[in-house]
Motif scaffolding. Sequence first.
Motif, mmCIF file in Angstrom:
data_model
loop_
_atom_site.group_PDB
_atom_site.id
_atom_site.type_symbol
_atom_site.label_atom_id
_atom_site.label_comp_id
_atom_site.label_asym_id
_atom_site.label_seq_id
_atom_site.Cartn_x
_atom_site.Cartn_y
_atom_site.Cartn_z
ATOM 1 N N TYR A 24 0.838 -1.213 0.000
ATOM 2 C CA TYR A 24 0.000 0.000 0.000
ATOM 3 C C TYR A 24 0.868 1.257 0.000
ATOM 4 O O TYR A 24 0.617 2.203 -0.754
ATOM 5 N N THR A 25 1.909 1.259 0.817
ATOM 6 C CA THR A 25 2.807 2.417 0.866
ATOM 7 C C THR A 25 3.545 2.578 -0.458
ATOM 8 O O THR A 25 3.686 3.698 -0.969
ATOM 9 N N ILE A 26 4.012 1.481 -1.038
ATOM 10 C CA ILE A 26 4.713 1.550 -2.325
ATOM 11 C C ILE A 26 3.805 2.152 -3.391
ATOM 12 O O ILE A 26 4.212 3.043 -4.151
ATOM 13 N N GLU A 27 2.564 1.694 -3.460
ATOM 14 C CA GLU A 27 1.624 2.204 -4.458
ATOM 15 C C GLU A 27 1.282 3.670 -4.213
ATOM 16 O O GLU A 27 1.138 4.452 -5.158
ATOM 17 N N THR A 28 1.163 4.042 -2.940
ATOM 18 C CA THR A 28 0.854 5.433 -2.616
ATOM 19 C C THR A 28 1.982 6.355 -3.034
ATOM 20 O O THR A 28 1.750 7.443 -3.591
ATOM 21 N N MET A 29 3.224 5.946 -2.796
ATOM 22 C CA MET A 29 4.374 6.750 -3.216
ATOM 23 C C MET A 29 4.425 6.883 -4.731
ATOM 24 O O MET A 29 4.735 7.949 -5.272
ATOM 25 N N LYS A 30 4.099 5.807 -5.425
ATOM 26 C CA LYS A 30 4.075 5.840 -6.890
ATOM 27 C C LYS A 30 3.031 6.835 -7.389
ATOM 28 O O LYS A 30 3.286 7.626 -8.311
ATOM 29 N N LYS A 31 1.852 6.819 -6.766
ATOM 30 C CA LYS A 31 0.795 7.756 -7.148
ATOM 31 C C LYS A 31 1.219 9.199 -6.887
ATOM 32 O O LYS A 31 0.931 10.098 -7.684
ATOM 33 N N ALA A 32 1.903 9.413 -5.773
ATOM 34 C CA ALA A 32 2.370 10.766 -5.448
ATOM 35 C C ALA A 32 3.359 11.258 -6.496
ATOM 36 O O ALA A 32 3.294 12.420 -6.945
ATOM 37 N N GLN A 33 4.274 10.397 -6.910
ATOM 38 C CA GLN A 33 5.243 10.779 -7.943
ATOM 39 C C GLN A 33 4.554 11.044 -9.273
ATOM 40 O O GLN A 33 4.928 11.970 -10.002
ATOM 41 N N GLU A 34 3.543 10.269 -9.577
ATOM 42 C CA GLU A 34 2.812 10.483 -10.828
ATOM 43 C C GLU A 34 2.092 11.826 -10.833
ATOM 44 O O GLU A 34 1.855 12.401 -11.905
ATOM 45 N N LYS A 35 1.758 12.327 -9.652
ATOM 46 C CA LYS A 35 1.124 13.643 -9.546
ATOM 47 C C LYS A 35 2.143 14.770 -9.474
ATOM 48 O O LYS A 35 1.780 15.933 -9.353
ATOM 49 N N GLY A 36 3.450 14.424 -9.524
ATOM 50 C CA GLY A 36 4.486 15.444 -9.581
ATOM 51 C C GLY A 36 5.236 15.695 -8.287
ATOM 52 O O GLY A 36 6.157 16.516 -8.254
ATOM 53 N N TYR A 37 4.876 14.999 -7.218
ATOM 54 C CA TYR A 37 5.595 15.164 -5.953
ATOM 55 C C TYR A 37 6.921 14.414 -6.014
ATOM 56 O O TYR A 37 7.022 13.347 -6.621
ATOM 57 N N LYS A 38 7.933 14.970 -5.374
ATOM 58 C CA LYS A 38 9.243 14.339 -5.299
ATOM 59 C C LYS A 38 9.379 13.608 -3.967
ATOM 60 O O LYS A 38 9.065 14.173 -2.907
ATOM 61 N N ILE A 39 9.835 12.376 -4.026
ATOM 62 C CA ILE A 39 10.002 11.537 -2.841
ATOM 63 C C ILE A 39 11.449 11.645 -2.363
ATOM 64 O O ILE A 39 12.381 11.378 -3.120
ATOM 65 N N VAL A 40 11.621 11.993 -1.083
ATOM 66 C CA VAL A 40 12.959 12.263 -0.545
ATOM 67 C C VAL A 40 13.156 11.519 0.771
ATOM 68 O O VAL A 40 12.393 11.707 1.723
ATOM 69 N N PHE A 41 14.169 10.669 0.841
ATOM 70 C CA PHE A 41 14.554 10.048 2.106
ATOM 71 C C PHE A 41 15.306 11.077 2.953
ATOM 72 O O PHE A 41 16.035 11.909 2.430
#
Length: 250
Positions: A24-41
Motif C-alpha cells: 500500500y505504501t509503495i503504491e501510494t508513493m508511486k501515485k504521489a510521484q505520478e502527480k508530480g511530488y518528489k520523494i525524498v529520504f
Amino acid sequence: MAIKYIIFDLDDTLLRKNKTISEYTIETMKKAQEKGYKIVFNTSRSFQNSKDYYDLLKADYGIFNGGCQIVDKDGNNLYSKTIPSEQTQIITKYLNTVCEKISVQTPTSFLASDKEYKSQNAIWTNFENGYYGESYKILCLSMDHDFIESIANKYNLEFQNYLNRGWHRLSVKGASKWNGILHFLEIVNGTPDEIMTFGDDFGDQEMIEKAKIGVAMKNSQPVVLEHAKYVALSNEEDGVAHFIEDNLLK
C-alpha cells in the motif's frame, strides 16, 4: 497546498517494525510521484544501508547520514561533508579505550568493533590505533553521556544521543536532518514552504516543527508528539501513506 517534496525518515516512520514497506505504501508513493511530488529520504542511515528501500520506491533524492550526504535518484553525490581523516583517527583511537563498542560510517563502508554485528555489511575493525580515513559519523556505545559530549565539544563536532540514550553519534558541526533539508533546498532551489516531512524521533523534531507541513507518527517520542501540529497513524499502520493519500492525493 504548494507542497512539492515529501521528505521522510525511515526507521519507525516509513518502515514497519519488521523493516518492510507495505505494498500500500509503495503504491501510494508511486501515485504521489505520478502527480508530480518528489520523494525524498531523510535518514541517519547511510546510503548503502538504505539502497534497497531507495531502489524499491524509486526515490527522487536522498539525505543520508543525518544530513551529511545528499544524492540524486541515481545515487550520485550532490553534497557530502565528512570528518577529516586525521580527526577521525584521533577520536576513534581515544574512544576505543573508553567505549563498549565503536562503529564508523565511511563514504564506502561501515566499520564496527563488534565482531558479532552482522548488519550493514559491517567490516570488523580493531580501533586500537584508530581509523585513518574520512567519516560521515562516528558511533559509540557508552552510558557516560556527558563525557562523550565533551569529546564532541573538544573537537567541534555535532553530538547526538539516540537509541535509548546509550548510543552516541559524532558528525561534522551543524550536521542535522533539518540542515540536510536546507542544503537540499538550496540544490533544488526550493523553500521550506514546499516540503512535507515525517518523523518519529528526537533527530526528526526540528524538521517536523519547521516544515510547512510537519507530521509526527503516532508512535513518536512524547516530546516529538508534543510539538507536532499534525499526527499520522503509526508506522505499523502505514501512517505516512495514509496521510499522503488523505492530504495530497484526494
